[in-house]
Write an enzyme that holds these catalytic residues in place. Structure first.
Site, PDB file in Angstrom:
ATOM      1  N   ASP A 139      -7.322  -1.813   3.856  1.00  0.00           N
ATOM      2  CA  ASP A 139      -6.335  -2.817   3.456  1.00  0.00           C
ATOM      3  C   ASP A 139      -6.662  -4.198   4.024  1.00  0.00           C
ATOM      4  O   ASP A 139      -6.058  -5.194   3.616  1.00  0.00           O
ATOM      5  CB  ASP A 139      -4.930  -2.422   3.930  1.00  0.00           C
ATOM      6  CG  ASP A 139      -4.425  -1.164   3.233  1.00  0.00           C
ATOM      7  OD1 ASP A 139      -4.766  -0.973   2.055  1.00  0.00           O
ATOM      8  OD2 ASP A 139      -3.710  -0.376   3.878  1.00  0.00           O
ATOM      9  N   ASP A 173      -1.693  -0.637   5.998  1.00  0.00           N
ATOM     10  CA  ASP A 173      -1.957  -0.123   7.341  1.00  0.00           C
ATOM     11  C   ASP A 173      -3.389   0.337   7.550  1.00  0.00           C
ATOM     12  O   ASP A 173      -3.825   0.496   8.684  1.00  0.00           O
ATOM     13  CB  ASP A 173      -1.027   1.056   7.642  1.00  0.00           C
ATOM     14  CG  ASP A 173      -1.470   2.327   6.931  1.00  0.00           C
ATOM     15  OD1 ASP A 173      -1.537   3.385   7.575  1.00  0.00           O
ATOM     16  OD2 ASP A 173      -1.769   2.260   5.723  1.00  0.00           O
ATOM     17  N   ASP A 198       0.879  -1.169   0.000  1.00  0.00           N
ATOM     18  CA  ASP A 198       0.000   0.000   0.000  1.00  0.00           C
ATOM     19  C   ASP A 198       0.919   1.221   0.000  1.00  0.00           C
ATOM     20  O   ASP A 198       2.107   1.108   0.315  1.00  0.00           O
ATOM     21  CB  ASP A 198      -0.875  -0.039   1.252  1.00  0.00           C
ATOM     22  CG  ASP A 198      -1.680   1.227   1.434  1.00  0.00           C
ATOM     23  OD1 ASP A 198      -2.330   1.660   0.472  1.00  0.00           O
ATOM     24  OD2 ASP A 198      -1.634   1.800   2.542  1.00  0.00           O
TER      25      ASP A 198
END
Length: 663
Positions: free
Chosen positions: A560, A556, A362
């Site tokens: 996600d 995080d 991410d």
């Protein structure tokens, strides 16, 4: 699969524990930690049996070899060595009997019992006592090593303060942290640990966070920032508003994760356990054939000679070194990871980390700091102060990092008098709300296109994120917002490549131009931008299907969590990550440092090496001594070394991983 590795001293004390796995070292992973603090006198008290047997064995050997008194006749010798045998032999025989009642015949207790009783039957009384004695002493030392390793890990983590200074009626009193409620105010003096998670009320202070995050340098925290239990206050007297109970604070959750990790077994552990269950009865059959088969082929067949060889064969065959040292090796790796601020939720995940070939990241909060700031604001035909009020009123209840950046930028004009209604967030697009009598839209180009807002050419950003503001259907303002890359992100990408990771990807909901900028800066192989949460999951599945090998995802945010669940290894950034991401992940990086991914892979590879060293050591030595025993070269003394000695060496090899430096 969800069974705890047993490590209690069941064959060293007469109290039977759970030994269903056929090895002497059994019991719950959570048991016996208190024994690590025993002093030498209590240790002797707990293990007096080997001491008594040892003294009687030495006296018997002296009488046999040197003094040879007439009264030490054969019946007296049998009685003397029998009494020497009982303190160390009875607990083992009792364990063997208990397991036999449960239908578990081929245990270590059974093997040692048959071997030593057999030695008595053929007149080898001293050897029968010595085998059981050194077996018990070896197990006691092995248990001590196991307990010390586990005790060190627990001591590292279980640092929960036992008191808290709770504010009551303008005064502070000492209470147990269990008595503190969410919303209470506590005080922490310089040098003390924070007992509960909370929000810092003091303007600023410095904390030693090493016990939780593994960071060696103190960290500076500002007012309204979240601080975690276990941090050590370094600067001044501070006050904290509590946001978690004692049962749910950070240290408790970390300790729980590490303890529960033992229930998730690696494929190697599962194979060794299954192997031991098959291997032991096969060796018992071979020992029986070794005793009986020569009768048909050897001219001068002596039952006592071949029976002795069979006994040696049985003692050597015990699989204790494998059944204990391998799980302990993985647990040592989990402990080493915890010491470095990495929580691995099971040895199966530690095993998988060593073979990661693809890592998908991410962007926001993972490779970048997730701390956005408004760099520039343009207004189009509207009063700026009025727009500031609209922005603040519409964004103040959002927890998104960009919303935080906007409200920080507009806090001087917070629109407190404005009435907000019908506010809603459109994932991956932005926010819409009614503020007083105006319809407000705040978001990216996709939101503006969705609502048919003409942007008058202001649609593309180069190195920053562009956030548009529309009022009553017209483009009214443009904010330029940027995020900063974490200091160690580039280094992290290079490190994991050096450790064998072949491909790196980045998935982001930001503009493709901004995602590409970060990807180029960090030398990431492929970047995908402007993804909605469901798009991330779809894109990740495409990557996972396209490329062979273990695939890890690092994220995080709450959005996600689905991708973390889909991955072979889900890695969450723990210090700033959402609860959903941390709960779903298999590995949690407490420091929010991407470089810790490389540390985790290093630990996984080293753990695997140690596990295979132990397998090679145990199988190699046992194989050699088994052959020596079969041809009559090895005695019961060598057999004891092949069993207990090798098990102890394997355990000591397993625990050394906790002292290694992986930075």
């Amino acid at each position: 699969m969800n069974k705890s590795i047993d490590t209690s001293d069941s064959c060293c004390t007469p109290q039977p524990q759970n030994a269903s796995q056929g090895c002497c070292c059994s019991g719950s992973l959570h048991d016996a930690d208190h024994k690590t603090t025993d002093d030498s006198s209590s240790y002797i008290k707990d293990h007096w049996q080997p001491l008594v047997s040892f003294l009687m064995l030495v006296i018997g050997l002296i009488l046999d070899a040197f003094i040879q008194p007439s009264w030490f006749s054969e019946p007296v010798r049998i009685g003397w060595y029998g009494l020497a045998y009982l303190p160390v032999g009875l607990p083992v025989l009792k364990q063997g009997y208990n397991q036999l009642k449960k239908g578990d015949l081929f245990t270590e207790f059974f093997l040692m019992g048959i071997a030593t009783i057999g030695a008595f039957l053929i007149g080898e009384y001293p050897e029968g006592v010595a085998v059981m004695l050194f077996y018990s002493v070896g197990e006691a030392f092995q248990l001590r090593a196991v307990q010390k390793a586990r005790g060190n890990i627990k001591a590292l983590l279980d640092i929960r303060p036992k008191t808290a200074l709770l504010k009551r009626d303008d005064a502070f009193e000492i209470v147990h942290p269990k008595d503190v409620q969410i919303g209470d105010i506590i005080q922490v003096r310089p040098g003390e640990r924070i007992p509960l998670d909370g929000i810092l009320l003091t303007e600023s202070t410095s904390f030693d966070t090493s016990a939780i995050t593994g960071e060696s340098k103190p960290r500076q925290f500002q007012k309204d920032e979240k601080v975690l239990s276990g941090f050590i206050n370094q600067d001044q007297l501070i006050e904290i508003e509590v946001i978690s109970t004692y049962e749910n604070n950070s240290i408790t959750q970390i300790l729980k994760m590490v303890q529960e990790a033992a229930s998730r077994k690696s494929k190697t552990e599962q194979f060794i356990r299954s192997f031991a269950r098959v291997y032991t009865p096969i060796v018992v059959l071979l020992a029986t054939l070794l005793v009986l088969t020569p009768w048909f082929f050897v001219d001068n067949y002596l039952f006592e000679e071949w029976f002795y060889r069979g006994l040696v064969f049985l003692v050597i065959s015990c699989p204790c070194a494998l059944v204990i040292s391998i799980p302990l090796g993985y647990f040592g790796g989990i402990g080493a990871a915890s010491r470095n601020g990495i929580l691995v939720k099971g040895s199966n995940y530690l095993d998988a980390l060593k073979s990661v070939k693809t890592v998908v990241f991410d962007k926001t909060g993972t490779l970048t700091k997730g701390v956005f700031a408004v760099q520039e604001f343009q207004s189009f035909g509207h009063d700026k102060d009025q727009l500031y009020s609209y922005l603040h009123a519409a964004e103040k209840n959002s927890t998104h990092p960009i919303a935080k950046a906007i409200t920080d930028f507009t806090k001087h004009n917070n629109g407190s008098s404005l009435k907000v209604s019908e506010q809603s967030e459109i994932p991956g697009h932005g926010i819409q709300a009614n503020v007083d009598d105006s319809k407000i839209l705040i978001g990216n180009k996709k939101l503006m296109d969705l609502k048919n807002i003409d942007l008058n050419g202001y649609s593309n950003g180069s190195n920053e994120t562009l956030i548009h503001l529309a009022v009553d259907g017209k483009h009214a303002g443009l904010l330029t917002i940027s995020d900063k890359v974490k200091e160690d992100s580039a280094n992290a990408i290079q490190k994991i490549r050096n450790l064998g990771v072949e491909r790196t990807f980045m998935l982001s909901g930001d503009l493709k131009s901004e995602a590409d900028r970060i990807g180029n800066l960090l030398n990431i192989d492929q970047v995908f931008g402007e993804l909605l949460p469901e798009d991330k999951a779809e894109k990740f599945e495409e990557i996972k299907i396209q490329y062979q090998g273990t695939t890890a995802f690092v994220g995080d945010g709450i959005n996600d969590a689905p991708v973390l669940a889909l991955s072979d290894i889900g890695i969450a950034m723990g210090a700033m990550g959402s609860d959903a991401a941390i709960e779903t992940a298999d590995v949690v990086i407490q420091t929010d440092q991407p470089s810790k991914i490389a540390t985790a892979i290093k630990i996984a590879k080293k753990t695997r090496n140690i596990v295979w060293q132990n397998i090679g050591l145990a199988m190699g030595v046992k194989g050699i001594v088994l052959f020596m025993g079969a041809i009559g070269i090895a005695t019961l003394w060598e057999a004891v070394f092949a069993d207990v000695g090798v098990a102890l060496l394997a355990v000591l090899n397993a625990v050394r991983i906790q002292r290694m430096d992986f930075d």
